[in-house]
Design an enzyme around this catalytic site. Structure first.
Site, short mmCIF file in Angstrom:
data_model
loop_
_atom_site.label_atom_id
_atom_site.label_comp_id
_atom_site.label_asym_id
_atom_site.label_seq_id
_atom_site.Cartn_x
_atom_site.Cartn_y
_atom_site.Cartn_z
CD GLU A 147 -32.49 -20.27 -5.81
OE1 GLU A 147 -32.80 -21.31 -5.19
OE2 GLU A 147 -33.33 -19.44 -6.23
NE ARG A 160 -10.15 -3.98 -3.15
CZ ARG A 160 -9.81 -4.59 -4.28
NH1 ARG A 160 -8.80 -4.13 -4.99
NH2 ARG A 160 -10.45 -5.66 -4.70
CG ASP A 199 -0.53 4.28 -0.04
OD1 ASP A 199 -0.59 4.44 1.18
OD2 ASP A 199 -1.16 3.37 -0.64
CE LYS A 231 -1.09 4.55 -3.77
NZ LYS A 231 -1.36 3.11 -3.75
NE ARG A 262 -6.05 4.77 -4.83
CZ ARG A 262 -5.74 3.50 -4.99
NH1 ARG A 262 -6.35 2.78 -5.92
NH2 ARG A 262 -4.83 2.93 -4.24
CG ASP A 280 -0.70 -2.41 -0.46
OD1 ASP A 280 -1.30 -2.06 0.59
OD2 ASP A 280 -0.89 -1.88 -1.56
CB THR A 327 -4.89 -5.71 -11.38
OG1 THR A 327 -4.61 -4.37 -10.96
CG2 THR A 327 -6.40 -5.93 -11.41
N GLY A 328 -2.07 -5.97 -9.48
CA GLY A 328 -0.61 -5.87 -9.44
C GLY A 328 -0.02 -4.67 -10.13
CB THR A 384 -0.62 -0.16 -7.34
OG1 THR A 384 -1.87 0.27 -7.83
CG2 THR A 384 -0.06 0.89 -6.40
#
Length: 323
Positions: free
Chosen positions: A48, A105, A179, A203, A205, A231, A236-237, A239
């Site tokens: 907390e 997202r 994209d 691309k 997905r 982008d 995570t890199g 793409t």
């Protein structure tokens, strides 16, 4: 008979920074010429969070800055608690500054039985007591409509494109969208970079696997050109690293990656360092370290955030910052 007026017209700007990214808070304070309000924040043994401000906030125009790197949920909760403390401390107006909007997202339902998390985050800020939100490069424009109040959507495009203009030959540049969905944003970049031509990567997905995208082919002429691959965020890199390879296979010269929000989770650093990109340009909406990178450039959004705070405080026009 004389009348005594007890109305104080003196406005009082107070800037507060959470613990997620203190360097950005300090940089914004320097730009504004103010001091960060002393704040006590700590975690209890069970996780907390406790916050308390060490000065009176009564009647203030309060700006609460918090970045949202990992662990995102902790920093989100801390900012909500700071806003609640300000509301209960009788702050006059509370503006929440979220350089990187958490859960952006998840802004719509792709399939049944899914949450619209970006809307829930907006509701949480409203319930906590925020009167206004400021964010930089929202994942989608529609998020502005999720909050019941003013939302200032700031853009890092002038910061990023200025770096490219000063360091690369614009005559040989092509702007590449990762994209088809971000072609509209790429057009703004192309206009800012002297009417550069556009290309995009087709691309596919896998909706069942998070962070997994298969890059297919380039649509547009990139042969021998310096490609600016952009982008709004890189996680995570995978793409974007795959997109660099697709561009190289299509005969591209140098590839520059530009992103506002460098989330850079897990294997991102290794992937992006070794993908063949000449330079990765990002901002400090999230804490960044160039350690272990040969090709990472970090640009500061502190001047942009400070100007935005100034315009809001003076009841000016935030829109004029982009005109």
């Amino acid at each position: 008979m004389s009348t005594t007026h007890w109305i104080d017209n003196q406005k009082n700007l107070m800037l507060f920074s959470g613990r997620a990214h203190p360097e950005l808070g300090e940089a914004v304070a320097r730009e504004l010429g103010v001091e960060l309000t002393p704040t006590t924040a700590r975690n209890f043994a069970n996780g907390e969070i406790f916050v308390r401000f060490e000065e009176s906030v009564r009647g203030s125009d309060a700006f609460v800055l918090q970045s949202h790197p990992q662990p995102l949920n902790d920093w989100l909760m801390e900012q909500l608690l700071m806003i609640d403390a300000l509301k209960r401390g009788s702050a006059k107006r509370i503006t929440a500054i979220l350089p990187f909007y958490p859960y952006a997202r998840q802004d719509k339902k792709h399939r049944g039985r899914e949450p619209i998390s970006a809307r829930l985050v907006a509701d949480l800020f409203k319930a906590a007591g925020a009167d206004r939100l400021v964010s930089v490069d929202l994942h989608t424009d529609q998020i502005q409509g999720f909050f019941d109040g003013p939302v200032d959507h700031m853009h890092a495009l002038p910061i990023l494109t200025k770096h490219i203009q000063e360091n690369y030959n614009l005559d040989n540049i092509v702007v590449v969208s990762p994209d088809a969905g971000r072609v509209k944003e790429s057009e703004k970049w192309a206009n800012q970079l002297g009417g550069a031509p556009l290309a995009f990567i087709h691309k596919t997905r896998d909706i069942d696997v998070a962070n997994k995208v298969t890059s297919n082919r380039v649509v547009g002429d990139v042969e021998g050109r310096t490609c600016v691959l952009l982008d709004d965020m890189i996680d995570t890199g995978g793409t974007i690293a795959g997109a660099v390879q697709v561009l190289k296979n299509a005969g591209a010269g140098d590839v520059i990656i530009a992103t506002t929000h460098g989330v850079f989770s897990g294997p991102a650093r290794e992937r992006l360092s070794e993908c063949g990109a000449r330079e990765i340009i990002t901002t400090d909406t999230l804490p960044q370290s160039t350690e272990g990178w040969d090709n990472l450039t970090v640009l500061s959004v502190a001047p942009l955030v400070a100007k935005t705070i100034h315009e809001i405080f003076e009841n000016g026009s935030v829109t004029t910052l982009f005109e």
